[in-house]
Scaffold this motif. Sequence first.
Motif, PDB file in Angstrom:
ATOM      1  N   ALA A 301     116.442  77.720  57.506  1.00  0.00           N
ATOM      2  CA  ALA A 301     114.935  78.141  57.211  1.00  0.00           C
ATOM      3  C   ALA A 301     114.046  76.684  56.968  1.00  0.00           C
ATOM      4  CB  ALA A 301     114.809  79.039  56.055  1.00  0.00           C
ATOM      5  N   MET A 302     114.409  75.993  56.158  1.00  0.00           N
ATOM      6  CA  MET A 302     114.030  74.629  55.289  1.00  0.00           C
ATOM      7  C   MET A 302     113.858  73.526  56.476  1.00  0.00           C
ATOM      8  SD  MET A 302     113.293  75.673  52.415  1.00  0.00           S
ATOM      9  CE  MET A 302     113.830  77.291  51.854  1.00  0.00           C
ATOM     10  N   ALA A 303     114.684  73.446  57.396  1.00  0.00           N
ATOM     11  CA  ALA A 303     114.439  72.578  58.501  1.00  0.00           C
ATOM     12  C   ALA A 303     113.258  73.071  59.346  1.00  0.00           C
ATOM     13  CB  ALA A 303     115.719  72.604  59.291  1.00  0.00           C
ATOM     14  N   ARG A 304     113.393  74.402  59.626  1.00  0.00           N
ATOM     15  CA  ARG A 304     112.141  74.771  60.531  1.00  0.00           C
ATOM     16  C   ARG A 304     110.644  74.732  59.710  1.00  0.00           C
ATOM     17  NH1 ARG A 304     115.135  80.646  61.597  1.00  0.00           N
ATOM     18  NH2 ARG A 304     116.660  79.852  63.021  1.00  0.00           N
ATOM     19  N   ALA A 305     110.812  75.175  58.643  1.00  0.00           N
ATOM     20  CA  ALA A 305     109.391  74.984  57.777  1.00  0.00           C
ATOM     21  C   ALA A 305     109.088  73.628  57.778  1.00  0.00           C
ATOM     22  CB  ALA A 305     109.691  75.586  56.502  1.00  0.00           C
ATOM     23  N   LYS A 306     109.941  72.626  57.219  1.00  0.00           N
ATOM     24  CA  LYS A 306     109.631  71.228  57.237  1.00  0.00           C
ATOM     25  C   LYS A 306     109.244  70.693  58.537  1.00  0.00           C
ATOM     26  CE  LYS A 306     108.895  67.602  54.664  1.00  0.00           C
ATOM     27  NZ  LYS A 306     108.803  66.479  55.688  1.00  0.00           N
ATOM     28  N   TYR A 338      93.777  61.719  51.104  1.00  0.00           N
ATOM     29  CA  TYR A 338      94.333  63.088  51.732  1.00  0.00           C
ATOM     30  C   TYR A 338      95.097  62.755  52.828  1.00  0.00           C
ATOM     31  CZ  TYR A 338      91.345  66.042  48.849  1.00  0.00           C
ATOM     32  OH  TYR A 338      90.563  66.526  47.692  1.00  0.00           O
ATOM     33  N   PHE A 339      94.652  61.844  53.602  1.00  0.00           N
ATOM     34  CA  PHE A 339      95.214  61.316  55.053  1.00  0.00           C
ATOM     35  C   PHE A 339      96.747  60.569  54.693  1.00  0.00           C
ATOM     36  CE2 PHE A 339      95.923  57.987  58.173  1.00  0.00           C
ATOM     37  CZ  PHE A 339      96.446  58.877  59.138  1.00  0.00           C
ATOM     38  N   LYS A 340      96.845  59.762  53.557  1.00  0.00           N
ATOM     39  CA  LYS A 340      97.882  58.973  53.215  1.00  0.00           C
ATOM     40  C   LYS A 340      98.877  59.719  52.387  1.00  0.00           C
ATOM     41  CE  LYS A 340      95.454  55.625  50.922  1.00  0.00           C
ATOM     42  NZ  LYS A 340      95.280  54.194  49.927  1.00  0.00           N
ATOM     43  N   LYS A 341      98.157  60.754  51.472  1.00  0.00           N
ATOM     44  CA  LYS A 341      99.212  61.713  51.075  1.00  0.00           C
ATOM     45  C   LYS A 341      99.844  62.662  52.108  1.00  0.00           C
ATOM     46  CE  LYS A 341     101.120  63.833  47.538  1.00  0.00           C
ATOM     47  NZ  LYS A 341     101.896  63.112  46.495  1.00  0.00           N
ATOM     48  N   GLU A 346     104.907  63.963  54.854  1.00  0.00           N
ATOM     49  CA  GLU A 346     105.643  64.059  56.261  1.00  0.00           C
ATOM     50  C   GLU A 346     107.009  63.483  56.262  1.00  0.00           C
ATOM     51  OE1 GLU A 346     106.719  63.781  60.272  1.00  0.00           O
ATOM     52  OE2 GLU A 346     105.925  62.048  59.190  1.00  0.00           O
ATOM     53  N   LEU A 347     106.896  62.483  55.609  1.00  0.00           N
ATOM     54  CA  LEU A 347     108.228  61.444  55.475  1.00  0.00           C
ATOM     55  C   LEU A 347     109.200  61.921  54.540  1.00  0.00           C
ATOM     56  CD1 LEU A 347     106.503  58.045  56.017  1.00  0.00           C
ATOM     57  CD2 LEU A 347     107.719  59.358  57.734  1.00  0.00           C
ATOM     58  N   SER A 348     108.876  62.850  53.641  1.00  0.00           N
ATOM     59  CA  SER A 348     109.616  63.217  52.320  1.00  0.00           C
ATOM     60  C   SER A 348     110.726  64.230  52.779  1.00  0.00           C
ATOM     61  CB  SER A 348     108.789  63.690  51.185  1.00  0.00           C
ATOM     62  OG  SER A 348     107.780  62.708  50.699  1.00  0.00           O
ATOM     63  N   PHE A 349     111.938  63.858  52.327  1.00  0.00           N
ATOM     64  CA  PHE A 349     113.170  64.853  52.568  1.00  0.00           C
ATOM     65  C   PHE A 349     113.430  64.983  53.988  1.00  0.00           C
ATOM     66  CE2 PHE A 349     111.419  66.341  48.367  1.00  0.00           C
ATOM     67  CZ  PHE A 349     112.566  65.916  47.539  1.00  0.00           C
ATOM     68  N   GLY A 350     113.138  63.941  54.972  1.00  0.00           N
ATOM     69  CA  GLY A 350     113.234  64.054  56.401  1.00  0.00           C
ATOM     70  C   GLY A 350     112.014  64.388  57.146  1.00  0.00           C
ATOM     71  N   ASP A 351     111.760  63.482  57.829  1.00  0.00           N
ATOM     72  CA  ASP A 351     110.493  63.492  58.698  1.00  0.00           C
ATOM     73  C   ASP A 351     110.625  64.443  59.743  1.00  0.00           C
ATOM     74  OD1 ASP A 351     112.106  62.139  60.664  1.00  0.00           O
ATOM     75  OD2 ASP A 351     111.268  60.466  60.575  1.00  0.00           O
ATOM     76  N   SER A 352     109.675  64.659  60.403  1.00  0.00           N
ATOM     77  CA  SER A 352     109.839  65.713  61.497  1.00  0.00           C
ATOM     78  C   SER A 352     110.732  65.423  62.562  1.00  0.00           C
ATOM     79  CB  SER A 352     108.265  65.814  62.518  1.00  0.00           C
ATOM     80  OG  SER A 352     107.321  66.090  61.209  1.00  0.00           O
ATOM     81  N   LEU A 353     111.043  64.261  63.111  1.00  0.00           N
ATOM     82  CA  LEU A 353     112.003  64.142  64.324  1.00  0.00           C
ATOM     83  C   LEU A 353     113.704  64.749  63.526  1.00  0.00           C
ATOM     84  CD1 LEU A 353     112.612  63.174  66.905  1.00  0.00           C
ATOM     85  CD2 LEU A 353     112.887  60.731  65.684  1.00  0.00           C
ATOM     86  N   HIS A 354     113.756  64.226  62.288  1.00  0.00           N
ATOM     87  CA  HIS A 354     115.057  64.408  61.596  1.00  0.00           C
ATOM     88  C   HIS A 354     115.220  65.998  61.512  1.00  0.00           C
ATOM     89  CE1 HIS A 354     118.240  64.400  58.806  1.00  0.00           C
ATOM     90  NE2 HIS A 354     117.637  65.298  58.207  1.00  0.00           N
TER      91      HIS A 354
END
Length: 371
Positions: A301-306, A338-341, A346-354
């Motif tokens: 579930a966490m992988a899907r959500a992230k 906001y954009f930088k945040k 997006e990179l925290s705890f695994g980016d989208s590709l991961h």
Amino acid sequence: MDFDFSDDQQSLRDAVRKWVDKGYDFERRRKAVKAGGFDRAAYGELADLGLAGLYIAEDHGGMGMGPVEAMVVMEELGRGMVLEPLGQTLIASGLLAGYAPAALQSAWLPRIAGGAALVVLAQVERKARYRLDVCATTAAQSGNTWTVSGAKSIVPAGDQADAFLVPATVKGRIAMFLVERSAAGVTARGYGTQAGGRAAEVSFKDSPASLVTEDGLAALEHGVDIGIAATCAEGVGVIDKTMDVTVEYMNTRKQFGATLASFQALRHRVADMKMQQELARSMSYYASLKLNAPAPERRSAMARAKYQLGVAMRFVGQNSVQLHGGIGVTDEYIGSHYFKKLTELELSFGDSLHQLGEVSERMQDTAGVFA
């Protein structure tokens, strides 16, 4: 399923939003960034609201609340881009309460709940690339004492924290340890992050440590999942504010004698952003509701959500900048922050590709369609 929030949860949201609006405005945040990216006084104010003790039982001075309450809080902190790492406090609270021996709980949980101690997870290593089962840091036992040696990267507020939760390898298996920053052999080199926060490179050289649990990989996965749920909720808050400033700008900025909001093509783009906003919100709810599920279900579930949050954060952030034009990337304008945040989250705890790879690895024969 009832998605309405209870009166207590609404009251909690209102209290945190009031603090963000009145006690943590953009100017205070800017001053904190210039001062290094961490304000101990602001963290103390969060603790005074009881937020540092959200996951801590009342017996240890906490509020004894759960993932939904944490989600509500993190959304509101996201709206203010609060720099102080409350998500790390949630991780530390969950791990110590769920895995540490009673003596360690009694020594640290009351201090965490009261804001006297900041404990953060130090798990990132240069060669790991988001993988949790890769750990070069080692631990050794001599009698009843443990020592830890190794290095961790991008540790949130690492040079300001009072202690670290450190995964380390023992005889081929990962265990979890608590190491105080003041312990011998600990060095921390702090620096500012892209979004204005603070992190550090932390090294350990035969540093005295307390064993949290020998089942360190399970604890680490659980801790990272708490972090993912908190990051998703925080991202929703940042997305909400990004949408607000974008719509306000389009309703006031004129081009060719008409407001930007009057151009149909731009309205369609905002509609696409709105869809990503709501997808992000629903998947954040999903993550929080699954946080106490059995480990395999929770991890999936966490992988899907992230993954979905990563897609939404990137889409909303990039389109907001494009709709603003040049002002969208200036430091003086809040939209650029906001954009930088969003980019950092997006990179925290695994980016989208991961996370997409994690989703793929956990697919069943049905690929999730009928499961």
